[in-house]
Design a protein around this motif. Structure first.
Motif, PDB file in Angstrom:
ATOM      1  N   ASP A 136      88.407 -49.956 -14.457  1.00 15.41           N
ATOM      2  CA  ASP A 136      87.298 -49.696 -13.532  1.00 15.41           C
ATOM      3  C   ASP A 136      87.401 -50.606 -12.312  1.00 15.41           C
ATOM      4  OD1 ASP A 136      86.266 -47.760 -15.183  1.00 15.41           O
ATOM      5  OD2 ASP A 136      84.803 -49.085 -16.137  1.00 15.41           O
ATOM      6  N   ARG A 150      90.037 -49.355  -9.921  1.00 21.99           N
ATOM      7  CA  ARG A 150      89.511 -48.273  -9.085  1.00 21.99           C
ATOM      8  C   ARG A 150      88.650 -48.841  -7.953  1.00 21.99           C
ATOM      9  NH1 ARG A 150      88.824 -45.553 -14.233  1.00 21.99           N
ATOM     10  NH2 ARG A 150      90.128 -43.670 -14.335  1.00 21.99           N
ATOM     11  N   PHE A 163      94.369 -43.297 -16.382  1.00 21.18           N
ATOM     12  CA  PHE A 163      94.329 -43.437 -14.929  1.00 21.18           C
ATOM     13  C   PHE A 163      95.717 -43.241 -14.312  1.00 21.18           C
ATOM     14  CE2 PHE A 163      94.856 -46.507 -11.353  1.00 21.18           C
ATOM     15  CZ  PHE A 163      94.100 -45.833 -10.404  1.00 21.18           C
TER      16      PHE A 163
END
Length: 322
Positions: free
Chosen positions: A72, A75, A212
């Motif tokens: 996370d 990102r 991802f």
């Protein structure tokens, strides 16, 4: 020199070099010349920041700690970087140098994704510039990527290469960096075994980082077989020295590998960045017992408060009071 602090101490300086140190009366008896009383100060060696990303100085407090996974945060920082211009990065690097120097840092290993900006910044301290390289989407371009980085680094007094991490840099990129660094006397560094996500990706072939990277087109055929450390060791030359950042996630088989192979690398731990991410406890005692040299770094201000090595030492001592 070893020993406790010298009360009422003095140094003798000749041609900008310290040539004598000791108690005031002893130094004065051994040297002639002008004497300057600088007042109540502590004089100590300059500090070394062994792992930093100055171009993210402008991201201080802009990205919160990840609540669920390291992926996370990846990102989030990618989104923040997309808004930055070359001028932003230059200002960020210059501000970082000023701050690091203010905190008593005299030398730094600084990773940069933009080696072309080096001639435009003012390095206020001794800096080893390490070009950070990522080819997750296009391993076929590894040779050209490394060649371009080397050309751009010619402006730097000290330089090296940094295939970013095994999850973002291909085997081709690591091996090309090895060959070029060996031929040109350059340093090598990489991020390794930093997060649980990285361990899940390589060992289990699963997890948020796996999903991802698969989503952006990385070839995932090297996953689900071994730990990040084992994967890294399979790619490198055992005689080539590396500066390895993090090394938080290690299995028992990893420690056996480290004991058996005695690979030629030093380790950098970033105490406050480590705390920011909530990583697994850094295995300091076991790594030290195996004979590895361990240095400290700040990492970037995208995961830290400032560039103070004193603060890193305080955090390290708090975690490892022995």
């Amino acid at each position: 020199m070893d020993g406790p602090p010298i009360e009422d101490g003095a140094i003798a300086v000749s041609n900008d070099r310290i040539v004598d140190v000791g108690a005031l009366e002893e130094v004065r008896a051994r040297n002639t010349g002008e004497m300057i009383d600088v007042g109540e100060y502590a004089l100590l060696p300059g500090l070394v920041n062994a792992h930093c990303h100055l171009e993210y100085t402008c991201l201080r407090r802009r990205i919160p700690p990840p609540t669920s996974s390291f992926t996370d945060w990846i990102r989030s920082i990618n989104a923040a970087k997309a808004e930055l211009s070359s001028a932003d990065y230059i200002a960020s690097i210059n501000a970082g140098f000023f701050e690091a120097k203010r905190f008593g840092t005299v030398a730094m290993a600084n990773l940069t994704a933009f080696p072309e900006l080096i001639p435009q910044v003012q390095a206020l301290i001794r800096t080893t510039w390490l070009a950070e390289l990522i080819d997750a989407r296009d391993p076929a371009g590894a040779d050209d990527m490394v060649n371009r980085a080397v050309d751009l680094l010619r402006e730097a007094e000290q330089s090296g290469l940094s295939p970013h991490a095994p999850f973002t840099a291909s085997k081709q990129l690591y091996r090309r960096c090895l060959d070029v660094a060996s031929a040109n006397g350059m340093r090598l560094t990489t991020h390794l075994a930093e997060s649980r996500d990285e361990m899940s990706m390589f060992q289990d072939g699963a997890g948020p980082l796996y999903d991802f990277l698969q989503g952006i087109g990385r070839d995932m055929s090297d996953c689900g077989q071994q730990t990040p450390l084992a994967h890294f060791l399979s790619m490198i030359d055992p005689g080539q020295p590396w500066l390895v950042a993090h090394l938080n996630e290690l299995s028992e088989t990893d420690f056996h590998l480290l004991e058996q192979t005695r690979r030629n690398f030093d380790i950098v731990h970033c105490p406050r960045s480590h705390q920011f991410f909530g990583h697994a406890p850094f295995p300091f005692a076991r790594l030290r017992a195996l004979g590895f040299n361990i240095s400290l770094g700040t990492d970037s201000l995208a995961s830290n408060e400032d560039l103070s090595m004193f603060a890193e030492m305080r955090q390290f001592q708090k975690t490892f009071p022995e």
